[in-house]
Design a protein around this motif. Structure first.
Motif, PDB file in Angstrom:
ATOM      1  N   HIS A 114       0.809  -1.224   0.000  1.00 35.78           N
ATOM      2  CA  HIS A 114       0.000   0.000   0.000  1.00 35.78           C
ATOM      3  C   HIS A 114       0.843   1.277   0.000  1.00 35.78           C
ATOM      4  O   HIS A 114       0.369   2.339  -0.402  1.00 35.78           O
ATOM      5  CB  HIS A 114      -0.959   0.000   1.190  1.00 35.78           C
ATOM      6  CG  HIS A 114      -2.159  -0.867   0.990  1.00 35.78           C
ATOM      7  ND1 HIS A 114      -2.205  -2.191   1.390  1.00 35.78           N
ATOM      8  CD2 HIS A 114      -3.353  -0.619   0.407  1.00 35.78           C
ATOM      9  CE1 HIS A 114      -3.391  -2.708   1.067  1.00 35.78           C
ATOM     10  NE2 HIS A 114      -4.106  -1.770   0.467  1.00 35.78           N
ATOM     11  N   GLY A 115       2.093   1.181   0.440  1.00 35.75           N
ATOM     12  CA  GLY A 115       2.954   2.361   0.448  1.00 35.75           C
ATOM     13  C   GLY A 115       3.089   2.997  -0.924  1.00 35.75           C
ATOM     14  O   GLY A 115       3.201   4.225  -1.047  1.00 35.75           O
ATOM     15  N   THR A 116       3.078   2.162  -1.964  1.00 31.33           N
ATOM     16  CA  THR A 116       3.256   2.680  -3.331  1.00 31.33           C
ATOM     17  C   THR A 116       2.181   3.691  -3.716  1.00 31.33           C
ATOM     18  O   THR A 116       2.420   4.558  -4.556  1.00 31.33           O
ATOM     19  CB  THR A 116       3.228   1.544  -4.372  1.00 31.33           C
ATOM     20  OG1 THR A 116       1.961   0.875  -4.287  1.00 31.33           O
ATOM     21  CG2 THR A 116       4.330   0.535  -4.135  1.00 31.33           C
ATOM     22  N   MET A 117       0.999   3.578  -3.087  1.00 31.03           N
ATOM     23  CA  MET A 117      -0.103   4.481  -3.428  1.00 31.03           C
ATOM     24  C   MET A 117       0.191   5.920  -2.998  1.00 31.03           C
ATOM     25  O   MET A 117      -0.428   6.857  -3.470  1.00 31.03           O
ATOM     26  CB  MET A 117      -1.388   3.990  -2.749  1.00 31.03           C
ATOM     27  CG  MET A 117      -1.868   2.635  -3.243  1.00 31.03           C
ATOM     28  SD  MET A 117      -2.565   2.718  -4.911  1.00 31.03           S
ATOM     29  CE  MET A 117      -4.131   3.545  -4.574  1.00 31.03           C
ATOM     30  N   PHE A 118       1.156   6.058  -2.083  1.00 32.36           N
ATOM     31  CA  PHE A 118       1.447   7.376  -1.522  1.00 32.36           C
ATOM     32  C   PHE A 118       2.680   8.048  -2.124  1.00 32.36           C
ATOM     33  O   PHE A 118       2.726   9.268  -2.207  1.00 32.36           O
ATOM     34  CB  PHE A 118       1.595   7.267   0.002  1.00 32.36           C
ATOM     35  CG  PHE A 118       0.321   6.821   0.683  1.00 32.36           C
ATOM     36  CD1 PHE A 118      -0.617   7.752   1.097  1.00 32.36           C
ATOM     37  CD2 PHE A 118       0.051   5.480   0.854  1.00 32.36           C
ATOM     38  CE1 PHE A 118      -1.805   7.353   1.696  1.00 32.36           C
ATOM     39  CE2 PHE A 118      -1.146   5.062   1.452  1.00 32.36           C
ATOM     40  CZ  PHE A 118      -2.071   5.999   1.872  1.00 32.36           C
ATOM     41  N   ASP A 119       3.687   7.254  -2.523  1.00 33.61           N
ATOM     42  CA  ASP A 119       4.906   7.933  -2.981  1.00 33.61           C
ATOM     43  C   ASP A 119       5.323   7.641  -4.424  1.00 33.61           C
ATOM     44  O   ASP A 119       6.282   8.234  -4.907  1.00 33.61           O
ATOM     45  CB  ASP A 119       6.078   7.670  -2.025  1.00 33.61           C
ATOM     46  CG  ASP A 119       6.524   6.219  -1.986  1.00 33.61           C
ATOM     47  OD1 ASP A 119       5.849   5.346  -2.566  1.00 33.61           O
ATOM     48  OD2 ASP A 119       7.570   5.938  -1.342  1.00 33.61           O
ATOM     49  N   LEU A 120       4.602   6.764  -5.121  1.00 33.40           N
ATOM     50  CA  LEU A 120       4.984   6.510  -6.511  1.00 33.40           C
ATOM     51  C   LEU A 120       4.178   7.308  -7.550  1.00 33.40           C
ATOM     52  O   LEU A 120       4.742   7.719  -8.562  1.00 33.40           O
ATOM     53  CB  LEU A 120       4.886   5.011  -6.844  1.00 33.40           C
ATOM     54  CG  LEU A 120       5.846   4.067  -6.107  1.00 33.40           C
ATOM     55  CD1 LEU A 120       5.859   2.696  -6.796  1.00 33.40           C
ATOM     56  CD2 LEU A 120       7.255   4.608  -5.989  1.00 33.40           C
ATOM     57  N   PRO A 121       2.873   7.549  -7.352  1.00 35.91           N
ATOM     58  CA  PRO A 121       2.088   8.175  -8.425  1.00 35.91           C
ATOM     59  C   PRO A 121       2.612   9.515  -8.922  1.00 35.91           C
ATOM     60  O   PRO A 121       2.522   9.813 -10.111  1.00 35.91           O
ATOM     61  CB  PRO A 121       0.695   8.332  -7.801  1.00 35.91           C
ATOM     62  CG  PRO A 121       0.617   7.250  -6.785  1.00 35.91           C
ATOM     63  CD  PRO A 121       2.006   7.163  -6.207  1.00 35.91           C
ATOM     64  N   ASP A 122       3.157  10.345  -8.028  1.00 30.74           N
ATOM     65  CA  ASP A 122       3.572  11.694  -8.415  1.00 30.74           C
ATOM     66  C   ASP A 122       5.089  11.856  -8.481  1.00 30.74           C
ATOM     67  O   ASP A 122       5.588  12.985  -8.526  1.00 30.74           O
ATOM     68  CB  ASP A 122       2.990  12.726  -7.437  1.00 30.74           C
ATOM     69  CG  ASP A 122       1.468  12.698  -7.427  1.00 30.74           C
ATOM     70  OD1 ASP A 122       0.880  12.564  -8.521  1.00 30.74           O
ATOM     71  OD2 ASP A 122       0.874  12.779  -6.333  1.00 30.74           O
TER      72      ASP A 122
END
Length: 220
Positions: A98-106
């Motif tokens: 779930h961490g990827t949802m916070f630091d990968l998209p942008d």
């Protein structure tokens, strides 16, 4: 000729003050083992560099020792911004958690690397929440990378089943559909992947080995 793989993991360790998150270890470990077995050179990178957090929930139950052993490769990840030569990589692989949802998209550096690799016909692969790293990627002509592509990722239904949907900044399946992707969902928690040219995506943790094997197939 050995292949060179860039694995990009999250360094986000919480969804909010009360809920910790991170990388889903099996999605990293199963792919790492698959690539290492073939003698591939593997670079593990992350937005912040250094120690990548592992979601403790991914360690519940029986985790094979070879997967647990890959955690040592998460202790000192390369900072994405420090990668200068993207051309050295034959493929990029984005495991989830779930961490990827916070630091990968942008992450603009990640977007740049993915765009460059994809546009020279290198392999771009992601599994579960890893495709969160694809949603911000636009090709040189401005179109979203995933527009019109057959893809999959952790589904909205699976997210609701985890009950963590309320903490997410967005729902991944919904976002990918909004960007024009041809999103294909299978039954919850089943091994499912989509291959559209050199873009390979897997639905959930159960799909990791299938995605990794497809990467190997494309590279051999």
């Amino acid at each position: 000729m050995s292949k060179n793989i860039l694995m990009v993991v999250t360094t986000a360790d919480k969804m909010n003050e009360d809920h910790k998150t991170g990388l889903w270890l099996s999605e990293f470990g199963e792919a790492y083992v698959e690539f290492a077995r073939l003698g591939y050179s593997i670079t593990v990178a992350s937005p912040l560099g250094g120690q990548a957090p592992v979601d403790s929930r991914s360690l519940e139950g029986e985790t094979p020792q070879d997967i647990l052993d890959t955690a040592k490769h998460l202790e000192n990840t390369v900072k994405l911004d420090d990668i200068k030569d993207h051309s050295q990589f034959d493929a990029i692989f984005l495991p989830g958690g779930h961490g990827t949802m916070f630091d990968l998209p942008d992450n603009s550096k990640l977007q740049e690397i993915i765009r460059e690799l994809y546009e020279v016909d290198k392999v771009v692969a992601a599994v579960c929440h890893g495709p969160a790293g694809l949603v911000g990627v636009r090709l040189s002509d401005g179109t979203p990378l995933i527009a019109g592509k057959a893809v999959t990722a952790f589904t909205d239904e699976e997210e609701r089943e985890t009950t963590l949907d309320r903490f997410m900044p967005f729902l991944l399946e919904t976002r990918m559909r909004e960007l024009g992707a041809d999103f294909v969902a299978a039954a919850n928690w089943t091994d499912h992947l989509q291959v559209d040219g050199n873009l390979i995506t897997g639905q959930n943790p159960q799909s990791t080995v299938s995605v990794a094997k497809e990467v190997v197939k494309k590279l051999s």
